[in-house]
Design a protein around this motif. Sequence first.
Motif, PDB file in Angstrom:
ATOM      1  N   TYR A  27       0.832  -1.195   0.000  1.00  0.00           N
ATOM      2  CA  TYR A  27       0.000   0.000   0.000  1.00  0.00           C
ATOM      3  C   TYR A  27       0.874   1.255   0.000  1.00  0.00           C
ATOM      4  CZ  TYR A  27      -3.256  -3.407   2.069  1.00  0.00           C
ATOM      5  OH  TYR A  27      -4.033  -4.513   2.334  1.00  0.00           O
ATOM      6  N   TRP A  28       0.320   2.307  -0.575  1.00  0.00           N
ATOM      7  CA  TRP A  28       0.828   3.670  -0.369  1.00  0.00           C
ATOM      8  C   TRP A  28      -0.248   4.442   0.388  1.00  0.00           C
ATOM      9  CZ3 TRP A  28       5.665   5.212  -0.925  1.00  0.00           C
ATOM     10  CH2 TRP A  28       6.505   4.553  -1.833  1.00  0.00           C
ATOM     11  N   TYR A  29       0.170   5.111   1.442  1.00  0.00           N
ATOM     12  CA  TYR A  29      -0.668   6.023   2.194  1.00  0.00           C
ATOM     13  C   TYR A  29      -0.008   7.400   2.157  1.00  0.00           C
ATOM     14  CZ  TYR A  29      -3.443   2.343   4.458  1.00  0.00           C
ATOM     15  OH  TYR A  29      -4.299   1.296   4.730  1.00  0.00           O
ATOM     16  N   ARG A  30      -0.775   8.408   2.522  1.00  0.00           N
ATOM     17  CA  ARG A  30      -0.191   9.734   2.682  1.00  0.00           C
ATOM     18  C   ARG A  30      -0.848  10.446   3.845  1.00  0.00           C
ATOM     19  NH1 ARG A  30      -2.383  13.189  -2.581  1.00  0.00           N
ATOM     20  NH2 ARG A  30      -4.494  13.586  -1.765  1.00  0.00           N
ATOM     21  N   GLN A  31      -0.113  11.409   4.417  1.00  0.00           N
ATOM     22  CA  GLN A  31      -0.634  12.197   5.521  1.00  0.00           C
ATOM     23  C   GLN A  31      -0.189  13.631   5.337  1.00  0.00           C
ATOM     24  OE1 GLN A  31       0.329  10.774   9.466  1.00  0.00           O
ATOM     25  NE2 GLN A  31      -1.434  11.838  10.316  1.00  0.00           N
ATOM     26  N   ALA A  32      -1.163  14.486   5.136  1.00  0.00           N
ATOM     27  CA  ALA A  32      -0.903  15.922   5.007  1.00  0.00           C
ATOM     28  C   ALA A  32      -0.929  16.555   6.393  1.00  0.00           C
ATOM     29  CB  ALA A  32      -1.951  16.557   4.100  1.00  0.00           C
ATOM     30  N   PRO A  33      -0.296  17.713   6.566  1.00  0.00           N
ATOM     31  CA  PRO A  33      -0.280  18.372   7.871  1.00  0.00           C
ATOM     32  C   PRO A  33      -1.695  18.612   8.393  1.00  0.00           C
ATOM     33  CG  PRO A  33       1.288  19.407   6.404  1.00  0.00           C
ATOM     34  CD  PRO A  33       0.511  18.445   5.571  1.00  0.00           C
ATOM     35  N   GLY A  34      -1.930  18.199   9.626  1.00  0.00           N
ATOM     36  CA  GLY A  34      -3.220  18.423  10.260  1.00  0.00           C
ATOM     37  C   GLY A  34      -4.328  17.504   9.796  1.00  0.00           C
ATOM     38  N   LEU A  74      -5.427   6.318   2.534  1.00  0.00           N
ATOM     39  CA  LEU A  74      -4.958   5.368   1.539  1.00  0.00           C
ATOM     40  C   LEU A  74      -4.868   6.041   0.171  1.00  0.00           C
ATOM     41  CD1 LEU A  74      -4.297   2.400   0.740  1.00  0.00           C
ATOM     42  CD2 LEU A  74      -6.754   2.131   0.289  1.00  0.00           C
ATOM     43  N   VAL A  75      -3.769   5.793  -0.496  1.00  0.00           N
ATOM     44  CA  VAL A  75      -3.577   6.291  -1.855  1.00  0.00           C
ATOM     45  C   VAL A  75      -3.845   5.178  -2.864  1.00  0.00           C
ATOM     46  CG1 VAL A  75      -1.900   7.231  -3.496  1.00  0.00           C
ATOM     47  CG2 VAL A  75      -1.887   8.002  -1.108  1.00  0.00           C
ATOM     48  N   ALA A  76      -3.183   4.044  -2.673  1.00  0.00           N
ATOM     49  CA  ALA A  76      -3.300   2.948  -3.635  1.00  0.00           C
ATOM     50  C   ALA A  76      -2.823   1.652  -2.991  1.00  0.00           C
ATOM     51  CB  ALA A  76      -2.477   3.234  -4.889  1.00  0.00           C
ATOM     52  N   ALA A  77      -3.243   0.539  -3.589  1.00  0.00           N
ATOM     53  CA  ALA A  77      -2.841  -0.782  -3.104  1.00  0.00           C
ATOM     54  C   ALA A  77      -2.600  -1.701  -4.290  1.00  0.00           C
ATOM     55  CB  ALA A  77      -3.917  -1.364  -2.191  1.00  0.00           C
ATOM     56  N   ILE A  78      -1.769  -2.714  -4.059  1.00  0.00           N
ATOM     57  CA  ILE A  78      -1.481  -3.684  -5.119  1.00  0.00           C
ATOM     58  C   ILE A  78      -1.282  -5.050  -4.478  1.00  0.00           C
ATOM     59  CG2 ILE A  78       1.001  -3.134  -5.081  1.00  0.00           C
ATOM     60  CD1 ILE A  78       0.992  -3.635  -8.143  1.00  0.00           C
ATOM     61  N   THR A  79      -1.880  -6.086  -5.061  1.00  0.00           N
ATOM     62  CA  THR A  79      -1.775  -7.424  -4.501  1.00  0.00           C
ATOM     63  C   THR A  79      -0.369  -7.989  -4.694  1.00  0.00           C
ATOM     64  OG1 THR A  79      -2.666  -8.290  -6.564  1.00  0.00           O
ATOM     65  CG2 THR A  79      -4.220  -7.936  -4.750  1.00  0.00           C
ATOM     66  N   GLY A  80      -0.117  -9.128  -4.024  1.00  0.00           N
ATOM     67  CA  GLY A  80       1.228  -9.681  -3.990  1.00  0.00           C
ATOM     68  C   GLY A  80       1.840  -9.952  -5.356  1.00  0.00           C
ATOM     69  N   ALA A  81       1.035 -10.502  -6.240  1.00  0.00           N
ATOM     70  CA  ALA A  81       1.526 -10.807  -7.584  1.00  0.00           C
ATOM     71  C   ALA A  81       1.418  -9.618  -8.521  1.00  0.00           C
ATOM     72  CB  ALA A  81       0.769 -11.996  -8.157  1.00  0.00           C
ATOM     73  N   GLY A  82       0.835  -8.538  -8.029  1.00  0.00           N
ATOM     74  CA  GLY A  82       0.682  -7.350  -8.854  1.00  0.00           C
ATOM     75  C   GLY A  82      -0.464  -7.421  -9.840  1.00  0.00           C
ATOM     76  N   TYR A 119      -9.940   9.887  -5.949  1.00  0.00           N
ATOM     77  CA  TYR A 119      -9.392  11.150  -6.432  1.00  0.00           C
ATOM     78  C   TYR A 119      -7.969  10.990  -6.984  1.00  0.00           C
ATOM     79  CZ  TYR A 119      -8.121  10.762  -1.517  1.00  0.00           C
ATOM     80  OH  TYR A 119      -7.709  10.290  -0.312  1.00  0.00           O
ATOM     81  N   MET A 120      -7.389   9.764  -6.910  1.00  0.00           N
ATOM     82  CA  MET A 120      -6.063   9.532  -7.451  1.00  0.00           C
ATOM     83  C   MET A 120      -6.106   8.967  -8.859  1.00  0.00           C
ATOM     84  SD  MET A 120      -4.453  10.396  -4.788  1.00  0.00           S
ATOM     85  CE  MET A 120      -4.665  10.500  -3.036  1.00  0.00           C
ATOM     86  N   LYS A 121      -7.244   8.398  -9.190  1.00  0.00           N
ATOM     87  CA  LYS A 121      -7.322   7.657 -10.448  1.00  0.00           C
ATOM     88  C   LYS A 121      -6.951   8.532 -11.634  1.00  0.00           C
ATOM     89  CE  LYS A 121     -10.607   4.063  -9.198  1.00  0.00           C
ATOM     90  NZ  LYS A 121     -11.933   3.465  -9.485  1.00  0.00           N
ATOM     91  N   GLY A 122      -6.140   7.961 -12.495  1.00  0.00           N
ATOM     92  CA  GLY A 122      -5.732   8.659 -13.695  1.00  0.00           C
ATOM     93  C   GLY A 122      -4.473   9.476 -13.523  1.00  0.00           C
ATOM     94  N   ARG A 123      -4.079   9.756 -12.303  1.00  0.00           N
ATOM     95  CA  ARG A 123      -2.868  10.551 -12.070  1.00  0.00           C
ATOM     96  C   ARG A 123      -1.749   9.713 -11.460  1.00  0.00           C
ATOM     97  NH1 ARG A 123      -2.560  14.795  -8.712  1.00  0.00           N
ATOM     98  NH2 ARG A 123      -4.176  14.061  -7.284  1.00  0.00           N
ATOM     99  N   PHE A 124      -2.103   8.771 -10.585  1.00  0.00           N
ATOM    100  CA  PHE A 124      -1.113   7.957  -9.884  1.00  0.00           C
ATOM    101  C   PHE A 124      -1.186   6.513 -10.372  1.00  0.00           C
ATOM    102  CE2 PHE A 124      -1.068  10.613  -5.674  1.00  0.00           C
ATOM    103  CZ  PHE A 124      -0.748  11.734  -6.399  1.00  0.00           C
ATOM    104  N   THR A 125      -0.046   5.858 -10.415  1.00  0.00           N
ATOM    105  CA  THR A 125       0.027   4.456 -10.785  1.00  0.00           C
ATOM    106  C   THR A 125       0.908   3.709  -9.800  1.00  0.00           C
ATOM    107  OG1 THR A 125      -0.199   4.998 -13.137  1.00  0.00           O
ATOM    108  CG2 THR A 125       0.610   2.797 -12.591  1.00  0.00           C
TER     109      THR A 125
END
Length: 116
Positions: free
Chosen positions: A35-42, A47-55, A63-69
């Motif tokens: 997983y990728w998570y993020r934490q902004a100040p305050g 959760l940003v994104a997740a990927i299974t073991g085999a990918g 709100y991440m779709k289309g910009r993050f991979t």
Amino acid sequence: QVQLVESGGGLVQPGGSLRLACSASGFTFSSYTMYWYRQAPGKERELVAAITGAGVRTNYAEYMKGRFTISRDNGKNTLYLQMNSLKPEDTAVYYCKAGRVGFEYWGQGTQVTVSS
């Protein structure tokens, strides 16, 4: 000893791109959903994104779709997050996490700042 070490963060202008990496060691990387998570100040960590073991399967915050991979290279025990079209509101500390039933490991985070 389990280690997750994020890298690739930094300062980028709006509209720019960054590629984060998370290098894993001390556990069987391919057996864990990552997983990728993020934490902004305050704000709470989100959760940003997740990927299974085999990918095979990925999942993204709406709100991440289309910009993050999210991707992974099990041969290199490394998780990636390609971030494009970055916005100031993407400014946060980005964390990787390894998870499976009964186990959870976190990295120390890498700062991403989007500013002109």
